[in-house]
Design an enzyme around this catalytic site. Structure first.
Site, PDB file in Angstrom:
ATOM      1  N   HIS A 128      -7.077  -6.502  -5.907  1.00  0.00           N
ATOM      2  CA  HIS A 128      -8.231  -6.158  -5.170  1.00  0.00           C
ATOM      3  C   HIS A 128      -8.710  -4.773  -6.054  1.00  0.00           C
ATOM      4  O   HIS A 128      -7.735  -3.656  -6.194  1.00  0.00           O
ATOM      5  CB  HIS A 128      -7.700  -5.620  -3.918  1.00  0.00           C
ATOM      6  CG  HIS A 128      -7.809  -6.482  -2.816  1.00  0.00           C
ATOM      7  ND1 HIS A 128      -7.535  -6.062  -1.308  1.00  0.00           N
ATOM      8  CD2 HIS A 128      -8.215  -7.705  -2.767  1.00  0.00           C
ATOM      9  CE1 HIS A 128      -7.644  -7.183  -0.874  1.00  0.00           C
ATOM     10  NE2 HIS A 128      -8.178  -8.270  -1.571  1.00  0.00           N
ATOM     11  N   LYS A 147       0.827  -1.243  -0.010  1.00  0.00           N
ATOM     12  CA  LYS A 147      -0.086  -0.107  -0.017  1.00  0.00           C
ATOM     13  C   LYS A 147       1.089   1.218   0.118  1.00  0.00           C
ATOM     14  O   LYS A 147       1.961   1.241   0.420  1.00  0.00           O
ATOM     15  CB  LYS A 147      -0.702  -0.015   1.252  1.00  0.00           C
ATOM     16  CG  LYS A 147      -1.960   0.842   1.283  1.00  0.00           C
ATOM     17  CD  LYS A 147      -2.995   0.757   2.631  1.00  0.00           C
ATOM     18  CE  LYS A 147      -3.961   1.832   2.466  1.00  0.00           C
ATOM     19  NZ  LYS A 147      -5.040   1.577   3.518  1.00  0.00           N
TER      20      LYS A 147
HETATM   21  C1  RNT Z   1      -6.618  -1.720   2.987  1.00  0.00           C
HETATM   22  C2  RNT Z   1      -6.572  -2.843   1.860  1.00  0.00           C
HETATM   23  C3  RNT Z   1      -7.296  -4.187   2.416  1.00  0.00           C
HETATM   24  C4  RNT Z   1      -8.719  -3.704   3.031  1.00  0.00           C
HETATM   25  C5  RNT Z   1      -9.406  -5.152   3.378  1.00  0.00           C
HETATM   26  C6  RNT Z   1     -10.566  -4.630   4.390  1.00  0.00           C
HETATM   27  O1  RNT Z   1      -6.230  -0.701   2.212  1.00  0.00           O
HETATM   28  O2  RNT Z   1      -6.786  -2.604   0.715  1.00  0.00           O
HETATM   29  O3  RNT Z   1      -7.139  -4.958   1.512  1.00  0.00           O
HETATM   30  O4  RNT Z   1      -9.146  -2.877   2.239  1.00  0.00           O
HETATM   31  O5  RNT Z   1      -8.393  -5.944   3.907  1.00  0.00           O
HETATM   32 ZN    ZN Z   2      -7.137  -4.089  -0.774  1.00  0.00          ZN
END
Ligand code: RNT
Ligand code: ZN
Length: 422
Positions: free
Chosen positions: A289, A231
């Site tokens: 994601h 992140k």
């Molecule tokens: C957080 C990440 C993670 C969460 C979930 C809830 O910035 O994206 O994946 O959003 O685990």
């Molecule tokens: Zn995520």
């Protein structure tokens, strides 16, 4: 003409139009049917979870909005998700976070959870023919209050979170085994700092050590695969994120785990489109994601944006679908939460379908011949090909509402079910 007939007729014309460009829409629909998307449980209740001691949402995450009717129990969340699944074509998966276990009103701390707390979810998934994915929950907990979990300077706290991670991998394996569908367990931690750190190294050394300890415990890869998610920043962690993109890319490649690319985790003008073919040079499989950042990592509902289309194109053109686990990750509390699932998932599928009916060979030929004029011209023409007719036909064929007809069902569900949750 009946509605169903009109859809068939429109599809027939579209099919011909695509066929003239060398595209086989029947093949595309056959392929699309086999691609599962993992719906994320946390859209259903604003990342709340079902723990007895449930603290406020932490980890630098924020679900904004107070739309009525959010799920308060596992049974409600399952009913809501089931509604969403009934409005989405194809067979999909459901991604659970650890704090969505069923703890029977007991205080079960994160390092004590086991497959028994997810029996209700496994039975439900079995009944619906769904696969399950899993996520350890390294946030919304007293031992994560300072935003340091696996990289915490305190050995005891690190140990607690390592135990949680191991428990989750075993739960993932139990899910995979019970359902006969490999579970992907995704590790994301919130660790970081609000202001500029002096020591950027120490937390990363500790994180590597913790992850290695966590992943050392053998788990059958047939039942569970591990993934790690980096992140850029979180709320309250604006200056330093221990598990950055580079950190986890290196970790995944050297330790042979999967790597998670979250579309909201990069600088606002940076997209993951171009990262896919790079990462696939060195990693066999990845997890996505799919989210939508608006100005920041805001986790808005996924729309059919250029970025989403490009992700679909990369996955299809690069033949990466078999190596990609597609998961969604957003949480919007300002609109109907069932609709949020349906909109985002249908858009993901539309983006994939759009890429599948692209006249790729012709485009490749133009590119290989250095005819970039033709490449651009045809790419732009392809944007307005009758994708909608193919999509509608697919929905009809899969027995789910065509066009916006799903919305009436969500509204009825809102009146009949969600409105009673006071
Ligand atoms: C957080 C990440 C993670 C969460 C979930 C809830 O910035 O994206 O994946 O959003 O685990
Ligand atoms: Zn995520």
């Amino acid at each position: 003409m009946s509605k169903a007939r009109t859809i068939e007729q429109a599809y027939k014309l579209a099919r011909e139009q695509y066929a003239a460009l060398g595209v086989d829409t029947e093949q595309a629909l056959k392929t699309l049917r086999r691609v599962p998307v993992s719906l994320h449980c946390w859209q259903g209740d604003d990342v709340g979870g079902f723990e007895k001691f449930g603290t406020e949402l932490g980890g630098g995450l924020a679900a904004t909005g107070n739309y009525p009717g959010k799920a308060r129990t596992p049974a409600e969340l399952r009913a809501d998700a089931e509604k969403a699944f009934s409005l989405i074509p194809g067979r999909h998966r459901f991604s659970l976070h650890a704090f969505y276990g069923e703890f029977g009103g007991k205080l079960v701390d994160r390092n004590e959870i086991g497959p028994e707390h997810f029996k209700g979810w496994i039975d439900w998934a079995k009944r619906l023919g769904l696969g399950l994915d899993f996520n350890p929950t390294f946030f919304s907990h007293a031992k994560a209050a300072d935003n340091f979990t696996l990289s915490n300077a305190d050995k005891g706290i690190r140990k607690f979170w390592i135990e949680h991670g191991i428990a989750c991998r075993q739960i993932g394996a139990a899910m995979g085994k019970a359902l006969g569908k490999t579970c992907v367990t995704n590790v994301w931690i919130p660790d970081g700092m609000k202001d500029t750190p002096v020591d950027r190294v120490g937390p990363r050394d500790r994180l590597t050590d913790s992850l290695d300890t966590m992943f050392k415990v053998p788990v059958n890869p047939k039942h569970n695969l591990d993934s790690v998610e980096g992140k850029l920043f979180g709320i309250g962690c604006e200056s330093y994120t221990v598990g950055s993109h580079e950190y986890y890319l290196g970790y995944a490649i050297s330790r042979k785990t999967l790597f998670t690319l979250d579309t909201g985790h990069y600088h606002p003008t940076e997209t993951i489109t171009d990262k896919l073919s790079s990462v696939f040079q060195f990693l066999p499989e990845i997890l996505l994601h799919v989210s939508r950042g608006v100005r920041w990592d805001s986790d808005h509902v996924v729309v059919l944006s250029n970025e989403l289309e490009e992700i679909g194109q990369e996955l299809v053109r690069g033949h990466f679908l078999g190596r990609t686990h597609i998961g969604l990750d957003y949480f919007d509390a300002s609109i109907n939460r069932v609709a949020a699932w349906v909109i985002g998932t249908r858009n993901m599928l539309k983006a994939l379908l759009k890429a599948m009916v692209e006249p790729t060979p012709t485009l490749r030929q133009a590119e290989a011949a250095g005819d970039y004029t033709t490449r651009l011209a045809l790419l732009e023409e392809a944007r307005t090909l009758p994708l909608g007719a193919v999509w509608d036909y697919y929905c009809q064929q899969q027995g789910v509402p065509v066009g916006a007809a799903w919305l009436a069902e969500v509204k009825a569900y809102e009146r009949g079910v969600l409105a009673t949750r006071k």
